[in-house]
Design an enzyme around this catalytic site. Structure first.
Site, PDB file in Angstrom:
ATOM      1  NE  ARG A 120      -3.537  -0.320   0.473  1.00 20.77           N
ATOM      2  CZ  ARG A 120      -4.311  -0.234  -0.601  1.00 20.77           C
ATOM      3  NH1 ARG A 120      -4.382  -1.226  -1.451  1.00 20.77           N
ATOM      4  NH2 ARG A 120      -5.008   0.851  -0.829  1.00 20.77           N
ATOM      5  CG  HIS A 151      11.763   1.247  -5.660  1.00 21.26           C
ATOM      6  ND1 HIS A 151      10.446   0.935  -5.900  1.00 21.26           N
ATOM      7  CD2 HIS A 151      12.327   1.460  -6.875  1.00 21.26           C
ATOM      8  CE1 HIS A 151      10.222   0.966  -7.209  1.00 21.26           C
ATOM      9  NE2 HIS A 151      11.345   1.293  -7.820  1.00 21.26           N
ATOM     10  CD  GLU A 201      14.767  -5.611  -2.295  1.00 18.56           C
ATOM     11  OE1 GLU A 201      13.890  -5.603  -1.417  1.00 18.56           O
ATOM     12  OE2 GLU A 201      14.536  -5.933  -3.484  1.00 18.56           O
TER      13      GLU A 201
HETATM   14  C1  GRF Z   1      11.059  -6.528  -2.261  1.00 21.72           C
HETATM   15  O1  GRF Z   1      11.631  -6.702  -3.532  1.00 21.72           O
HETATM   16  C2  GRF Z   1      10.818  -5.060  -2.018  1.00 21.72           C
HETATM   17  O2  GRF Z   1      11.798  -4.245  -2.562  1.00 21.72           O
HETATM   18  C3  GRF Z   1       9.507  -4.871  -2.725  1.00 21.72           C
HETATM   19  O3  GRF Z   1       8.773  -6.020  -2.421  1.00 21.72           O
HETATM   20  C4  GRF Z   1       9.661  -7.113  -2.172  1.00 21.72           C
HETATM   21  C5  GRF Z   1       9.323  -7.655  -0.817  1.00 21.72           C
HETATM   22  O4  GRF Z   1       9.984  -8.824  -0.500  1.00 21.72           O
HETATM   23  N1  GRF Z   1       8.914  -3.615  -2.328  1.00 21.72           N
HETATM   24  P1  GRF Z   1       9.838  -9.458   0.956  1.00 21.72           P
HETATM   25  O5  GRF Z   1       8.370  -9.551   1.326  1.00 21.72           O
HETATM   26  O6  GRF Z   1      10.608  -8.604   1.928  1.00 21.72           O
HETATM   27  O7  GRF Z   1      10.455 -10.821   0.811  1.00 21.72           O
END
Ligand code: GRF
Length: 204
Positions: A91, A109, A175
């Site tokens: 969201r 992101h 990430e």
């Molecule tokens: C990640 O790629 C994040 O950047 C995007 O959604 C994905 C979420 O992955 N916004 P998770 O639920 O943390 O495994």
């Protein structure tokens, strides 16, 4: 201890990276609450396994986006969260949560912003465009989607034989470093927002 609230919608591997960093002592924060808009999000299970409080705020229980977001903001405040982390939250937080936590909400992101902003398919976009380098960005959330001041970025190469899935996986691994790093910087008082730039202050 600095208290964070984490908003999730899906599998929660980014939440897992935060939980692991807290557990191994490299991230000095207290996860006050994990909130999901989806009752079946596996991220909730990850939180429960570590004894972290969870709350489900289903969109369907509210007449509209604004009232749903107000309920989320109430849960964050009730938990005493000082920083809100959007970790795979599907969201946009631009009403009550943004009003209550302006300058204290971050999002991850899966692209090097400002490239491939405003889409849930940033990795597909990067492959289709033919970029040779992509990555991930942790940024403060502002009214405009994916446009807030950047805290941390990590780059990955795009390989000749990449598929959307292989590129997603390589970016996701970064990430999992970038998000705990950004939270650590904020929790230890090392970020200062200067216009659209985030100054990273020296340690200590
Ligand atoms: C990640 O790629 C994040 O950047 C995007 O959604 C994905 C979420 O992955 N916004 P998770 O639920 O943390 O495994």
């Amino acid at each position: 201890m600095f208290r964070i609230g984490v908003l999730v919608s899906g599998g929660g591997t980014n939440l897992q990276a935060i939980l692991d960093a807290v557990e191994d002592g490299s991230l000095p924060v207290d996860i006050a609450v994990v909130i999901s808009n989806r009752p079946d999000a596996f991220a909730l299970e990850r939180a429960r396994r570590r004894g972290v409080p969870t709350v489900v705020v289903p969109l369907a229980d509210y007449p509209g986006r604004k009232s749903h977001e107000a309920a989320v903001a109430r849960e964050l405040e009730r938990a005493g969260a000082e920083l809100v982390v959007l970790a795979g939250y599907d969201r946009i937080a631009r009403h009550a949560v943004l009003a209550a936590y302006s300058g204290r909400i971050i999002n991850i992101h899966p692209a090097l912003l400002p490239a491939f902003a405003g889409t849930l398919h940033a990795q597909e976009g990067a492959l289709a465009y033919g970029v040779k380098i992509s990555g991930c960005t942790v940024h403060f959330v502002t009214e405009e989607v994916d446009c807030g001041p950047i805290i941390v970025q990590r780059a990955v190469e795009v390989r000749e034989d990449d598929t959307v899935d292989s590129l997603k996986a390589r970016i996701l691994a970064e990430e999992h470093r970038a998000l705990p790093d950004a939270i650590r910087l904020i929790a230890t008082g090392r970020t200062r927002i200067e216009g659209r730039r985030v100054a990273i202050l020296p340690e200590g």
